[in-house]
Design an enzyme around this catalytic site. Structure first.
Site, PDB file in Angstrom:
ATOM      1  N   HIS A   1      -0.914  -4.295 -10.685  1.00  0.00           N
ATOM      2  CA  HIS A   1      -0.825  -4.122  -9.513  1.00  0.00           C
ATOM      3  C   HIS A   1      -2.258  -4.863  -9.118  1.00  0.00           C
ATOM      4  O   HIS A   1      -2.183  -5.703  -8.211  1.00  0.00           O
ATOM      5  CB  HIS A   1      -1.281  -2.759  -9.097  1.00  0.00           C
ATOM      6  CG  HIS A   1      -1.263  -2.524  -7.647  1.00  0.00           C
ATOM      7  ND1 HIS A   1      -0.150  -2.019  -6.924  1.00  0.00           N
ATOM      8  CD2 HIS A   1      -2.273  -2.209  -6.874  1.00  0.00           C
ATOM      9  CE1 HIS A   1      -0.613  -1.764  -5.427  1.00  0.00           C
ATOM     10  NE2 HIS A   1      -1.860  -2.130  -5.470  1.00  0.00           N
ATOM     11  N   GLU A   2      -3.382  -4.543  -9.716  1.00  0.00           N
ATOM     12  CA  GLU A   2      -4.922  -5.083  -9.181  1.00  0.00           C
ATOM     13  C   GLU A   2      -4.674  -6.670  -9.423  1.00  0.00           C
ATOM     14  O   GLU A   2      -5.317  -7.524  -8.905  1.00  0.00           O
ATOM     15  CB  GLU A   2      -5.966  -4.644  -9.986  1.00  0.00           C
ATOM     16  CG  GLU A   2      -5.904  -3.103  -9.812  1.00  0.00           C
ATOM     17  CD  GLU A   2      -6.054  -2.562  -8.212  1.00  0.00           C
ATOM     18  OE1 GLU A   2      -6.556  -3.506  -7.374  1.00  0.00           O
ATOM     19  OE2 GLU A   2      -5.844  -1.542  -8.013  1.00  0.00           O
TER      20      GLU A   2
ATOM     21  N   HIS B   1      -3.361  -8.468  -6.400  1.00  0.00           N
ATOM     22  CA  HIS B   1      -4.226  -8.614  -5.671  1.00  0.00           C
ATOM     23  C   HIS B   1      -5.038  -9.787  -6.030  1.00  0.00           C
ATOM     24  O   HIS B   1      -5.464 -10.778  -5.222  1.00  0.00           O
ATOM     25  CB  HIS B   1      -5.149  -7.418  -5.427  1.00  0.00           C
ATOM     26  CG  HIS B   1      -4.662  -6.448  -4.598  1.00  0.00           C
ATOM     27  ND1 HIS B   1      -3.918  -6.241  -3.208  1.00  0.00           N
ATOM     28  CD2 HIS B   1      -4.374  -5.116  -5.126  1.00  0.00           C
ATOM     29  CE1 HIS B   1      -3.608  -5.114  -2.901  1.00  0.00           C
ATOM     30  NE2 HIS B   1      -3.716  -4.378  -3.646  1.00  0.00           N
TER      31      HIS B   1
ATOM     32  N   GLU C   1      -0.739  -6.342   0.057  1.00  0.00           N
ATOM     33  CA  GLU C   1      -0.271  -5.259  -0.827  1.00  0.00           C
ATOM     34  C   GLU C   1       0.974  -5.739  -1.163  1.00  0.00           C
ATOM     35  O   GLU C   1       1.407  -5.267  -2.361  1.00  0.00           O
ATOM     36  CB  GLU C   1      -0.029  -3.804   0.199  1.00  0.00           C
ATOM     37  CG  GLU C   1       0.391  -2.769  -0.495  1.00  0.00           C
ATOM     38  CD  GLU C   1      -0.842  -2.268  -1.507  1.00  0.00           C
ATOM     39  OE1 GLU C   1      -1.719  -2.438  -1.776  1.00  0.00           O
ATOM     40  OE2 GLU C   1      -0.303  -1.387  -2.243  1.00  0.00           O
TER      41      GLU C   1
END
Lengths: 494, 494
Positions: free
Chosen positions: B254-255, B258, B283
């Site tokens: 997830h990170e 980003h 997001e």
């Protein structure tokens, strides 16, 4: 006073952010991010300069100087004194010098790197000349009538002067050259101990924890101490080299000495007189732990058993002590031992003095350097990259830093005096404590006498007088080294 | 334009220093140094505010707005638009709100922490009320006549409004509640995989490197991406939990999503339109990689063989995929699965809307929260710490952040649309690429279509229209989830 502390506290906060950027740059910054970091540093530096030279700070300082001193604490009076001195310097140099200095700073480091790479001192010469001209003008503007080399010496070590440094070096020069001649050189040019990096790091971690350091130890290209927000955030680095435990372990002890000074400070934002006293006094703390404690037989009698060194062919603590205290003249200052180190500094001091009083021109630096290396250390310099361009760390001249080198010797002398005074105050038990790995009494003594005192006294001489009962004592330093190395030299090596 | 970029670049540089302080605080700051860090942050924040609200910047913007637009690039025009919008907001709220906001910020976090610890929503209620009053006044001052909840929604996701969010949630609410009812819940409340932390970390490192992330992965209490100086300095963290590989590995993916957005930016200091477009679009990038890629069968078919999971009882890639995609309603948003996550957000959205239009009072939050949790998720909330005070991460309301929660769902919807568009543009080969661990085509597609475009288009809707051929599509999102989870649900678990 509250307003002044508020403003000085903000300046301090920006300074501490810049310290963090520096740490981050050496430890965690990604390889490709140097340009972005440069923009951060430049923006902050310009904001910091505005704050340091603001009229608001000037007015605040004028009002603070009118306060009745008897209503202030000693540390408050010292803070006003230090802040006013700093502010005056900034204001007086603002018009004439700020741009000239900023401009030269941008190009100097790159020039130095190119000069080293290509072994071309001629590229550096104009930079050094320009810096000397800048420093001379700075001296004329800030302290009219003062000898310019006195001025730069005093900037780094308050109360220092050519006369005092001449006298100091005179006391140590001949005795050290003679002592060096008497010491047996090791047969092998590059004595090593087959000790891998990981156990070196583990041993260093154990030692610095025992010393009472509380913080991060990371790796970086050059060992350093970064007082981000002392006393609560102080970080050190070392550099561990395969099969050369001397460098990394001693560097970790050295940096911890610096770090303990910062961690021994009192936390009072804006009370800037709580800062460490001087460059030389800071160096005295690192050398206290590195040379007086770490380079002692008792220290290694204590650490050898648990160190894992036995597995790597070091059969006694004494054996490791002898490995660490070997004396071996080399062209490089940062690798030098206790005996040759002051002679490296002496060469730099004599050259700087000549450059400032006009008896030496910049172009003569290489030949004078090489002649003195031969005369004092018996070392033949094969090229300038190894010589006056100093392959690793002597960036001082290219950044315009003159008058700084002597503080390395002052630190060694202070360390020796402070050690004797501590031993006297602690009932002669200091060596016994070291042999037991018990460092708290020494550390607390230093905190009490030096770390927490900051700049309450204006000069290191004053502090030494109070703590040791006498001013700087180069003779005691020479006696200490003579005794230590005669003893090492006379007994058989294993 | 050059002057404007110079000033915006300096503001950017200070912002990037503050990002570094934040990273450092979570990763490397010593435990005792939080007060000193607080002083640094406050000093910088105050300098930053002065720069953002300076008359100099105002004059510079006025002049830039007079430049003939046809002589500017699209990114320059967008930079002037974004900078003017931000400057106007700062100037309009300066007099009336800055002090009120700063004051509340100081106490709010501590109040929230105490409220959670003591399970006392009544402590939080006045803070939330004051924040709503502040945001309403902000809306009135910055955009007179605009509905205040429209205003905060638009602040986080340009072009967003109550009407649009109502319509979006209406499309997904019933279908997801019905889908949830059809999915078999796992027998065991806390299904785990006996996978220790170190192999989790190793697997995560391998994955994020394959994805093309170039930077540090550290541990911290909450996973985060810190774009210190994008694209060259972007850092991520995750949190690895013994025997719970789901959390740490998915968080790292997830990170990284980003981070790739930030690393895909073009580096042009001061050209602020190159920043990521919106919270929802950011997001969408993290969820693209986490849910569309990481939560796919193909992904684990590829990673399972070298993962070491076999040694820990996970016998196939499919088995691990099923473990990761288990659906299990719980009271906590940050641990929620793909199906229940949007329903968690819906509850928050409905409550915020009610608080802003006056149909709900702050004191009613706990009862409404618990009733909706029961209704939408079938979850009984036992106390407010587990409920509307959200034990771990929902600090938004206590910091005055309203209108932000919906962006989590918008991100999921955008991610789904972008994935379909990528598959279309890449010849339908995306799943096959994933099965081979070949992520470069996907990453480069995202860079080309999203990362490098910044804020050239003003709203996410415009960008989606250009890239996918249609605006936001909640129906496609529901179809995707229905298909994916019906398929998982219908086949037997191992």
């Amino acid at each position: 006073m509250e307003q002044l502390r508020q403003q000085l506290g903000e300046i301090e906060a920006i300074g501490s952010v810049m310290a963090l950027l520096q740490w981050d740059q050496q430890v965690t910054l990604p390889a490709g991010a140097h340009q972005a970091r440069q923009r951060q540093v430049e923006t902050l530096a310009s904001l910091l300069y505005k704050m340091q030279s603001s009229e608001e700070l000037g007015r605040c300082l004028e009002r603070a100087r009118e306060i009745d001193p008897s209503t202030l604490s000693g540390m408050e009076r010292a803070t006003i004194r230090e802040a006013y001195r700093e502010y005056s310097r900034v204001i007086k140099t603002r018009e004439s010098l700020y741009r000239r200095i900023s401009g030269l700073e941008v190009t100097a480091q790159a020039t130095w790197e190119q000069a080293r790479r290509e072994n071309r001192f001629d590229l550096m010469a104009p930079v050094i000349s320009e810096w000397i001209s800048i420093r001379k003008e700075e001296a004329a503007v800030v302290s009219p009538g003062m000898d310019p080399y006195d001025y730069v010496l005093d900037e780094h070590e308050r109360g220092s002067s050519v006369q005092k440094m001449d006298r100091m070096f005179e006391r140590i020069k001949q005795p050290l050259i003679e002592l060096l001649a008497k010491i047996k050189q090791p047969d092998n040019d590059t004595p090593g101990v087959a000790f891998p990096m990981e156990p070196q790091r583990e041993l260093a971690r154990k030692i610095i924890q025992d010393m009472g350091f509380n913080g991060r130890l990371d790796d970086s290209v050059h060992p350093m101490t970064v007082p981000v927000s002392p006393p609560s955030d102080v970080r050190i680095t070392s550099k561990f080299i395969e099969n050369n435990p001397r460098f990394g372990i001693l560097a970790a002890i050295h940096e911890t000495g610096h770090a303990l000074y910062e961690q021994g400070r009192v936390e009072e934002p804006g009370l800037i007189a709580l800062r460490p006293l001087s460059t030389g006094m800071h160096e005295s703390q690192s050398l206290f732990w590195e040379r007086m404690v770490g380079l002692s037989r008792e220290f290694w009698d204590h650490y050898w058993p648990g160190s894992g060194l036995a597995k790597h062919g070091v059969k006694t603590g004494d054996g490791f002590y002898r490995y660490l205290t070997r004396v071996m003249p080399s062209p490089v200052r940062v690798e030098a031992d206790e005996i040759t180190y002051p002679l490296h500094i002496l060469i730099r001091y004599e050259i700087e003095k000549g450059l400032f009083d006009g008896s030496l021109s910049v172009t003569e630096i290489p030949s004078v350097w090489n002649a003195k290396m031969e005369e004092y250390l018996g070392v033949t310099v094969s090229n300038d990259a190894q010589g006056c361009l100093q392959a690793s760390l002597d960036i001082h001249w290219s950044l315009g830093i003159f008058g700084y080198f002597p503080t390395y010797v002052l630190g060694a002398i202070y360390a020796c005096q402070l050690f004797d005074a501590a031993d006297r105050d602690l009932g002669g038990l200091v060596r016994q404590n070291i042999a037991q790995g018990m460092f708290a009494p020494l550390r607390e003594w230093l905190r009490d006498k030096v770390h927490s005192i900051g700049r309450l006294y204006e000069t290191p001489e004053e502090l030494l007088q109070v703590v040791t009962g006498k001013g700087m004592d180069p003779d005691g330093f020479v006696r200490h080294l003579t005794l230590k190395y005669s003893e090492i030299n006379l007994t058989t090596r294993d």
